[in-house]
Design a protein around this motif. Sequence first.
Motif, short mmCIF file in Angstrom:
data_model
loop_
_atom_site.label_atom_id
_atom_site.label_comp_id
_atom_site.label_asym_id
_atom_site.label_seq_id
_atom_site.Cartn_x
_atom_site.Cartn_y
_atom_site.Cartn_z
N ASP A 221 0.86 -1.18 0.00
CA ASP A 221 0.00 0.00 0.00
C ASP A 221 0.89 1.23 0.00
O ASP A 221 1.62 1.46 0.97
CB ASP A 221 -0.87 -0.02 1.26
N CYS A 222 0.86 2.02 -1.09
CA CYS A 222 1.80 3.14 -1.13
C CYS A 222 1.45 4.15 -2.22
O CYS A 222 0.56 3.93 -3.04
CB CYS A 222 3.22 2.63 -1.40
N THR A 223 2.18 5.26 -2.18
CA THR A 223 2.14 6.24 -3.27
C THR A 223 3.57 6.36 -3.80
O THR A 223 4.53 6.26 -3.04
CB THR A 223 1.65 7.62 -2.79
N CYS A 224 3.67 6.56 -5.11
CA CYS A 224 4.98 6.72 -5.74
C CYS A 224 4.99 8.00 -6.57
O CYS A 224 4.10 8.21 -7.40
CB CYS A 224 5.29 5.54 -6.66
N ARG A 254 6.61 14.05 -14.98
CA ARG A 254 6.37 13.60 -13.61
C ARG A 254 5.01 12.89 -13.54
O ARG A 254 4.02 13.37 -14.09
CB ARG A 254 6.40 14.78 -12.66
N GLU A 255 4.99 11.73 -12.88
CA GLU A 255 3.75 10.97 -12.74
C GLU A 255 3.61 10.48 -11.31
O GLU A 255 4.59 10.39 -10.57
CB GLU A 255 3.76 9.75 -13.68
N GLN A 256 2.38 10.15 -10.94
CA GLN A 256 2.14 9.63 -9.59
C GLN A 256 1.40 8.30 -9.66
O GLN A 256 0.50 8.12 -10.48
CB GLN A 256 1.34 10.61 -8.75
N ILE A 257 1.81 7.39 -8.80
CA ILE A 257 1.16 6.08 -8.69
C ILE A 257 0.55 5.99 -7.29
O ILE A 257 1.21 6.28 -6.30
CB ILE A 257 2.16 4.93 -8.88
#
Length: 264
Positions: A221-224, A254-257
């Motif tokens: 469980d995370c954000t990248c 730049r991207e976010q996961i």
Amino acid sequence: MKIVKKIMIIGTVLIIGIMVCSCRVKKNNSDESKNITLKSKPEIVLNERQKEILEEVGLPTDAEKLDSSQQEAIIAIDEMLTAVEKKYNRSFSYSGYVEQGPLESEYLMAYPSDGNPRTDSFEVRKTDNGYEDDYMNVALHKGFNEYITKMVVEAFHTEQLKVYSKVTYTTLTEAPSDEKMYSGAVSGVNCIYVDGSAVDIEKMENYIEDLKEKLYKSEIDCTCDVIYLKENEIESVDEFNYSEYTKPECYIKREQIIVNVPEK
């Protein structure tokens, strides 16, 4: 008549005598009470660690020169450090303290004595049942970072990248002997810096989807935060300054996961 006068004089002398004795008794009782209070007041004796902390923050190392709130704080700090040292059987050092306030709960910031206060600090909080802390987030940091880095390298097909992970929650009580033990037991935040010249930017969405799938299968469980840096920027990034490279002038894209693993 003379007899009456004698009786009156004797009576007056007796009254004065009683008043004087009464005053002496009250004075003596007051002095005794004062002495008892002074003797019963506990004397604060600071240990070497407390003196070092006080010196570090610019306060007197003589307990008598501290006000009551400062005395209470240095006692609380030492008690919390002692509690986590006993719990984990290792030495910890002071890095900050916040006293109880209307909008603040009391907590200590500590770090392993052989660690770095900038990267290894964690909270110790007082509760009704003793103390609670976030030390395991720090203890897992290195291993978890290596685990995430392996996934990122596999997903982006390059080692020209740097990963900085932070554990924000864990149910683990000790460092895992197997990487599979991270599965479903750790949540975190990952900052991923990729050398833009080492990958195909057009395939960025494929890299992102591949990494997202790996994290989901591993139940992490995370954000990248994935940042493709401009040429020659990657070499300058380190664990202390990486946040500075989130500026638009430093990256190409730049991207976010966001990976939310369903609870079982």
